[in-house]
Design an enzyme around this catalytic site. Structure first.
Site, PDB file in Angstrom:
ATOM      1  N   SER A 171       1.181   4.112  -6.552  1.00 58.29           N
ATOM      2  CA  SER A 171       2.823   4.123  -6.160  1.00 58.29           C
ATOM      3  C   SER A 171       3.548   4.847  -7.370  1.00 58.29           C
ATOM      4  O   SER A 171       3.170   5.974  -7.795  1.00 58.29           O
ATOM      5  CB  SER A 171       3.441   3.036  -5.827  1.00 58.29           C
ATOM      6  OG  SER A 171       4.589   2.758  -5.264  1.00 58.29           O
ATOM      7  N   HIS A 209      -0.262   0.583 -12.728  1.00 53.81           N
ATOM      8  CA  HIS A 209       0.374  -0.128 -11.589  1.00 53.81           C
ATOM      9  C   HIS A 209       1.573   0.611 -11.099  1.00 53.81           C
ATOM     10  O   HIS A 209       2.068   1.409 -11.737  1.00 53.81           O
ATOM     11  CB  HIS A 209       0.532  -1.399 -11.976  1.00 53.81           C
ATOM     12  CG  HIS A 209       1.585  -1.666 -12.906  1.00 53.81           C
ATOM     13  ND1 HIS A 209       3.124  -1.696 -12.725  1.00 53.81           N
ATOM     14  CD2 HIS A 209       1.681  -2.388 -14.174  1.00 53.81           C
ATOM     15  CE1 HIS A 209       3.822  -2.093 -13.668  1.00 53.81           C
ATOM     16  NE2 HIS A 209       2.908  -2.430 -14.690  1.00 53.81           N
TER      17      HIS A 209
END
Length: 466
Positions: free
Chosen positions: A268, A194
């Site tokens: 990201s 993540h």
């Protein structure tokens, strides 16, 4: 008409700059006041002063020279700080943006590391910023009963004390694992990573439920909570460097589960860790899928870390996401206040949100956004996003020249946090990379809301590597 629109745009930009200057000048003053408030609060509630990165680096010089405990040596081409021969810290892992953030008000900058004369042939003594010196001293417990150098208590008074935020096992990360229903052996694995202030729920609540049974038969699916986030440990004495994050993933996933061959899917900030893992395991990585990578090529003559800081956090009040990023990046104590309000009391916010929405909206994004500590988010933001300015180029070159795996990049065209040019910049370094720009999607909705399509596309990528 075109001239009028151009004039309005120029006027809007000028107004944004003027308002931003005033707002951030006020925030500079607030930051100084909060520094004093938190020093007093930390001393009253924890019995010791805690250094911050707005402290003067000259104080660090005196402390380090007096103790004689910090030594830097050259090992494998990198500078390694050793304290009492029990703690090692690679200076290249620490971003200077932690302690060099010129204010709007003064424009002053501070140096974090100062070279001192060599003490002997095999090592060179360095002076490190006082916050880092203090953290290392607390980590190894030096100076006996000195309150100033006691080990950092975790969680701190300003952190959440719930069981989810403070796992019993602090040696490994929290890892969500899904395997074949019958427990059969698999041919390869998939690691999901993540992004910033998020958690494994970003993947387990979106993409993983949409992975087909056929794909699950051949693969184990791993979704990890990064160090300092979600249900993983949040040590108060960690600097949350790229090296620490990667080593924790290795220990918690690759070594623990015997992973030999795997695909990586990262979003990201997680894409920086994905590239570092690919470089470390070139023969094991089957494919790289990077979603909204934060890659900003640094112009010649610019200091990479400072350039990325100004690009990611431009100190503007509009758009709103730029204002939020600017507060998070530039203001250590103001961002700590936000963390206390949101993260320390995340359970109350989650309950209020559920009641307000009549329990009709799932809160997995809130779980990831709130479940972290300020120390974790502050250091990860600077040491990974800003500090990776020079490291990403090297990783991309190695992926281009030494790896043969497919590289696929997804980016939302409406991403205001990381513009689509970031993905095209990655492709310029890795020509074989395939860039897929999705219209109408931003930094989050590039995954959330199109998880079914993304899951099918990922399976196609994995199957091409058979």
């Amino acid at each position: 008409m075109a001239a009028a629109r151009s004039a309005l745009a120029c006027a809007g930009r000028a107004a944004n700059e003027a308002v931003s200057f005033v707002v951030f000048m006020v925030l500079d003053v607030v930051e100084v006041l909060l520094c004093v408030v938190y020093k007093v609060a930390d001393y009253m509630l924890e019995g010791a002063w805690r250094p911050c990165y707005c402290s003067s680096s000259s104080a660090a010089s005196t402390a380090a020279a007096a103790s004689g405990k910090i030594v830097v040596s050259e090992r494998g081409g990198s500078k390694v700080v050793s304290m009492l021969s029990s703690t090692k810290l690679h200076l290249e892992d620490i971003s200077d943006t932690l302690y060099t953030r010129p204010s709007v008000l003064s424009g002053a900058s501070r140096r974090g590391v100062v070279r001192a004369p060599p003490t002997h042939a095999s090592a060179t003594t360095l002076t490190v910023h006082s916050a880092i010196v203090q953290m290392l001293r607390g980590k190894v417990g030096v100076d006996g009963e000195d309150k100033q150098h006691r080990p950092y208590r975790s969680p701190r008074w300003s952190d959440c004390h719930c069981a989810n935020c403070n796992p019993v096992d602090t040696s490994r990360l929290f890892v969500h694992v899904e395997g074949p229903p019958d427990g059969a052996a698999t041919e390869e694995d998939v690691l999901f990573i993540h992004g910033f202030i998020s958690s494994s729920g970003f993947w387990t609540e979106t993409v993983l439920p949409n992975v087909s049974p056929e794909a699950r038969v051949r693969r184990r699916l791993f979704a990890v909570d990064l160090l300092g986030f979600g249900r993983s440990p949040k040590p108060a004495d960690s600097l949350y460097t790229l090296r620490e994050h990667v080593e924790k993933i290795e220990r918690s996933v690759i070594e623990r589960y015997g992973v030999k061959s795997f695909h990586i899917v990262a979003h990201s900030l997680g894409t920086v860790l994905a590239l570092a893992l690919a470089v470390k395991y070139p023969a094991a990585v089957r494919s790289l899928t990077l979603v909204a990578p934060p890659y900003f090529p640094v112009p010649r003559g610019e200091v990479g870390t400072q350039y990325v800081l100004r690009t990611v956090a431009p100190r503007r009040v509009w758009p709103a996401i730029a204002f939020g990023a600017s507060v998070a990046c530039w203001y250590e104590h103001l961002s700590r206040t936000v963390s206390i309000v949101l993260s320390k009391h995340h359970r109350l916010w989650e309950i209020a949100f559920r009641v307000f929405t009549l329990y009709r909206v799932r809160t997995y994004l809130m779980d990831g956004f709130f479940c972290h500590t300020h120390i974790a988010s502050w250091h990860t933001l600077h040491n990974i996003i800003c500090g990776s300015a020079g490291k990403i180029d090297k990783c991309l070159e190695i992926v281009r020249d030494q790896l043969t795996c497919d590289v696929t990049i997804y980016h939302g065209r409406d991403d205001e946090l990381l513009p689509v040019q970031c993905s095209y910049a990655v492709k310029s370094k890795i020509p074989r990379a395939q860039v897929k720009v999705i219209d109408g999607k931003d930094h989050v909705t590039i995954v959330v809301g199109r998880q079914k399509d993304l899951a099918m596309e990922l399976e196609e990528i994995w199957n091409r590597q058979r």
